[in-house]
Design a protein around this motif. Structure first.
Motif, short mmCIF file in Angstrom:
data_model
loop_
_atom_site.label_atom_id
_atom_site.label_comp_id
_atom_site.label_asym_id
_atom_site.label_seq_id
_atom_site.Cartn_x
_atom_site.Cartn_y
_atom_site.Cartn_z
N HIS A 1 -12.12 -101.49 58.98
CA HIS A 1 -12.00 -100.48 60.05
C HIS A 1 -10.81 -99.57 59.80
O HIS A 1 -10.90 -98.34 59.95
CB HIS A 1 -11.85 -101.17 61.41
N CYS A 2 -9.68 -100.17 59.43
CA CYS A 2 -8.49 -99.36 59.15
C CYS A 2 -8.75 -98.37 58.02
O CYS A 2 -8.37 -97.19 58.11
CB CYS A 2 -7.33 -100.28 58.80
N LEU A 3 -9.42 -98.83 56.98
CA LEU A 3 -9.74 -97.97 55.83
C LEU A 3 -10.65 -96.81 56.22
O LEU A 3 -10.40 -95.66 55.86
CB LEU A 3 -10.41 -98.82 54.74
N LEU B 1 -24.07 -107.40 60.68
CA LEU B 1 -22.85 -107.64 61.46
C LEU B 1 -21.87 -106.47 61.34
O LEU B 1 -21.33 -105.99 62.34
CB LEU B 1 -22.18 -108.93 60.99
N ILE B 2 -21.65 -106.01 60.12
CA ILE B 2 -20.71 -104.90 59.91
C ILE B 2 -21.24 -103.61 60.52
O ILE B 2 -20.49 -102.81 61.10
CB ILE B 2 -20.41 -104.72 58.40
N THR B 3 -22.54 -103.38 60.41
CA THR B 3 -23.14 -102.17 61.01
C THR B 3 -22.93 -102.16 62.52
O THR B 3 -22.51 -101.16 63.10
CB THR B 3 -24.65 -102.11 60.69
N ARG B 4 -23.23 -103.29 63.17
CA ARG B 4 -23.08 -103.37 64.63
C ARG B 4 -21.60 -103.24 65.03
O ARG B 4 -21.28 -102.59 66.03
CB ARG B 4 -23.65 -104.69 65.14
N THR B 5 -20.72 -103.85 64.25
CA THR B 5 -19.29 -103.80 64.56
C THR B 5 -18.75 -102.38 64.46
O THR B 5 -18.08 -101.89 65.38
CB THR B 5 -18.50 -104.74 63.62
N LEU B 6 -19.04 -101.71 63.35
CA LEU B 6 -18.54 -100.34 63.18
C LEU B 6 -19.15 -99.39 64.20
O LEU B 6 -18.48 -98.46 64.68
CB LEU B 6 -18.85 -99.85 61.75
N SER B 7 -20.40 -99.63 64.55
CA SER B 7 -21.04 -98.79 65.56
C SER B 7 -20.34 -98.94 66.91
O SER B 7 -20.11 -97.96 67.62
CB SER B 7 -22.51 -99.19 65.69
N SER C 1 -10.09 -98.65 42.86
CA SER C 1 -8.89 -99.30 43.36
C SER C 1 -9.26 -100.51 44.20
O SER C 1 -10.44 -100.78 44.45
CB SER C 1 -8.05 -98.31 44.19
N TYR C 2 -8.25 -101.26 44.66
CA TYR C 2 -8.50 -102.48 45.41
C TYR C 2 -7.46 -102.64 46.52
O TYR C 2 -6.36 -102.07 46.48
CB TYR C 2 -8.44 -103.71 44.49
N ILE C 3 -7.86 -103.40 47.54
CA ILE C 3 -6.94 -103.83 48.59
C ILE C 3 -6.97 -105.35 48.58
O ILE C 3 -8.02 -105.96 48.76
CB ILE C 3 -7.36 -103.31 49.98
N PHE C 4 -5.81 -105.98 48.36
CA PHE C 4 -5.74 -107.45 48.34
C PHE C 4 -5.46 -107.96 49.75
O PHE C 4 -4.51 -107.50 50.41
CB PHE C 4 -4.66 -107.92 47.37
N LEU C 5 -6.30 -108.89 50.23
CA LEU C 5 -6.21 -109.32 51.63
C LEU C 5 -6.77 -110.73 51.79
O LEU C 5 -7.52 -111.21 50.94
CB LEU C 5 -6.98 -108.34 52.52
N PRO C 6 -6.42 -111.43 52.89
CA PRO C 6 -7.05 -112.71 53.19
C PRO C 6 -8.52 -112.49 53.57
O PRO C 6 -8.85 -111.51 54.24
CB PRO C 6 -6.25 -113.23 54.39
N SER C 7 -9.39 -113.38 53.14
CA SER C 7 -10.83 -113.17 53.33
C SER C 7 -11.25 -113.13 54.79
O SER C 7 -12.26 -112.52 55.13
CB SER C 7 -11.61 -114.27 52.61
N ASN C 8 -10.47 -113.76 55.70
CA ASN C 8 -10.89 -113.84 57.10
C ASN C 8 -10.52 -112.59 57.92
O ASN C 8 -10.81 -112.53 59.12
CB ASN C 8 -10.29 -115.08 57.76
N VAL C 9 -9.89 -111.60 57.29
CA VAL C 9 -9.52 -110.38 58.03
C VAL C 9 -10.13 -109.12 57.39
O VAL C 9 -9.67 -108.01 57.65
CB VAL C 9 -7.98 -110.24 58.13
N VAL D 1 -2.83 -102.20 59.78
CA VAL D 1 -4.00 -102.93 60.28
C VAL D 1 -3.69 -103.58 61.62
O VAL D 1 -4.49 -103.50 62.57
CB VAL D 1 -4.44 -104.01 59.26
N ILE D 2 -2.54 -104.22 61.73
CA ILE D 2 -2.15 -104.88 62.98
C ILE D 2 -2.02 -103.86 64.11
O ILE D 2 -2.48 -104.07 65.23
CB ILE D 2 -0.83 -105.66 62.79
N ALA D 3 -1.41 -102.72 63.80
CA ALA D 3 -1.15 -101.71 64.83
C ALA D 3 -2.42 -100.98 65.27
O ALA D 3 -2.59 -100.70 66.47
CB ALA D 3 -0.13 -100.70 64.30
N ASN D 4 -3.32 -100.69 64.33
CA ASN D 4 -4.44 -99.78 64.62
C ASN D 4 -5.82 -100.44 64.71
O ASN D 4 -6.73 -99.87 65.33
CB ASN D 4 -4.50 -98.67 63.57
N SER D 5 -5.98 -101.60 64.08
CA SER D 5 -7.34 -102.10 63.92
C SER D 5 -7.61 -103.52 64.41
O SER D 5 -8.72 -103.83 64.81
CB SER D 5 -7.76 -102.01 62.44
N MET D 6 -6.62 -104.39 64.37
CA MET D 6 -6.90 -105.81 64.59
C MET D 6 -7.50 -106.09 65.97
O MET D 6 -8.52 -106.76 66.10
CB MET D 6 -5.64 -106.64 64.38
N LYS D 7 -6.88 -105.58 67.01
CA LYS D 7 -7.34 -105.90 68.37
C LYS D 7 -8.73 -105.34 68.65
O LYS D 7 -9.63 -106.07 69.10
CB LYS D 7 -6.34 -105.35 69.40
#
Length: 450
Positions: free
Chosen positions: A245-247, A270-276, A231-239, A389-395
């Motif tokens: 994180h939401c997924l 970068l993603i490893t450090r961010t998720l950690s 499956s896929y999630i369609f999204l803007p590349s900069n987010v 995403v806005i409610a749970n992950s963006m900030k």
């Protein structure tokens, strides 16, 4: 009645070892290839990931080895270090009670220690082509003499090995082996390319059986297993990081073992450090890591000590980690076959699995190429929405991402500063050595004139 390993001609001691590992019945690729290899045929084996290809070439080699256990009996070449270690683990497990000597020759490890091990002529050598070529070119005849008598050569993940990037190293490796007519040759792959099929048409040496090729389920037509949902999630590349994180924090995924694939080593870090920083149990596997760190990450993930592995394509081929339930393509690969190898890390050996790709406006052509290659449409993944995403992950993700970037920049600056210090140190040592040499010359000149 089901065929058994004993029916195929596998040695009794090896059947017992397989039974101890709870492997009772041969898979299709094993049932097809083992008797042919035991009868002396060169072999091409094509089968989906997780179908037991390693035992398909290990079982006949170990059976013949046990009849005459001397010297370097077999050489297995494979494209990645992690896969080399995994293959070696299987050989060692199968030969645990048979005094089997297996060594791994890969980059990132101590060359001198490898030289000493290779000089002892172990029974089986599992290697990446680049490091083995280094030994052949630099270690001397006493070290590589065992390779001159190899009876079996295996190219694992042959489609990748038989590309231009490995060509020179393979030529060097082959130069140290007996000619093809004096050894058995096996190629195993999940993707049987036209160039691999063409090998079957080459003339066979006098007295040698014809080349045997077997493809399970015509591999190219059944690119991904039916138990895998894509499956896929369609999204803007900069987010993408926010959506990731939401997924990964959805209730349905919180206990799943997952691999997140990226295209660049920088992105992996970068993603490893961010998720950690966001509290997820994550580790990384990419080519920029030192070998000890790569090995540690692989074993942490395989043992379940880390739930998420962020990886480049070094982890896309061959690695057998049975518990992987989810594969996420953070970046889509340019080659559809790379997508197949990535998603092949889940839904192995009949188990169910899930793959979700983060797709931006730049990825449409890649999605279409992948869908054409696998013969299946990706479904839209509905569980992650913009509002969620806005409610749970963006900030929280924004903060973690910024901190990870600053941390990486600081680490990079430290490395650059160390390089500058070392450069100045070496320059000073060079100037000092030059001055000492000059004084010696002047002193010698004065002595001559006296």
């Amino acid at each position: 009645m089901a065929v058994t390993f004993q029916d195929l001609g596998v040695a009794k001691w090896l059947v017992e070892a397989l039974t101890a590992m709870k492997i009772y019945t041969p898979t299709a690729i094993q049932a097809a290839c083992i008797p042919k290899v035991l009868n002396g045929h060169d072999c091409i084996g094509g089968a989906q990931t997780g179908s037991g290809k390693t035992i398909a070439f290990a079982a006949p080699m170990l059976t013949r080895w046990s009849e005459n256990p001397s010297g370097v009996f077999g050489l297995v070449l494979t494209p990645t270090r992690e896969l080399a270690y995994q293959i070696a683990e299987q050989f060692q497990a199968l030969g645990a009670n048979a005094n089997l000597k297996v060594i791994v020759i890969v980059g990132g490890e101590d060359m001198t220690a490898q030289t000493l091990e290779l000089a002892k002529c172990p029974h089986f050598v599992i290697a990446t082509p680049g490091r083995l070529a280094d030994h052949i070119l630099s270690s001397g005849e006493d070290v590589i003499r065992g390779l001159r008598r190899v009876k079996y050569l295996v190219l694992d993940e042959a489609d990748r090995l038989l590309t231009n990037s490995f060509a020179d190293h393979l030529d060097t490796c082959f130069s140290a082996l007996p000619p093809p007519s004096q050894r058995q040759n096996m190629l195993f792959t999940a993707t049987v390319t036209d160039s691999i099929r063409a090998i079957k048409e080459k003339p066979v040496a006098a007295g040698k059986p014809e080349f045997f090729i077997h493809e399970v389920d015509t591999v190219d037509k059944v690119a991904i297993p039916s138990t895998l949902s894509i499956s896929y999630i369609f999204l803007p590349s900069n987010v993408k990081a926010y959506y990731l994180h939401c997924l990964m924090t959805l209730e349905e995924h919180t206990n799943k073992s997952a691999i997140i694939f990226v295209n660049r080593t920088y992105t992996a870090e970068l993603i490893t450090r961010t998720l950690s920083r966001l509290g997820l149990n994550v580790t990384s596997l990419n080519s920029d890591l030192k070998q000890a760190d790569r090995t540690s990450s692989y074993h942490r993930f395989k043992s379940g000590a880390a739930r998420i592995l962020v990886a480049t394509d070094v982890a896309s081929r061959g690695l057998d980690i049975p518990q992987v339930a989810l594969v996420v393509n953070y970046d889509l690969p340019a080659d559809p076959d790379d997508y197949i190898h990535r998603v092949g890390r889940t839904a192995r050996a009949g188990r169910k699995g899930e793959s979700i790709s983060l797709v931006s406006e730049k990825d449409i052509e890649r999605v279409l190429a992948i869908e054409e290659r696998v013969g299946k449409k990706m479904e839209k993944y509905e569980e992650v929405s913009e509002n969620k995403v806005i409610a749970n992950s963006m900030k929280v993700t924004s903060v973690a991402l910024r901190e990870a970037e600053m941390e990486m920049e600081k680490a990079e600056n430290t490395i650059r500063e160390k390089k500058k210090i070392n450069k100045r140190k070496h320059a000073s040592e060079f100037v000092l050595a030059a001055q000492q040499d000059k004084r010696k010359v002047v002193k010698k000149g004065n002595l001559v004139t006296k």
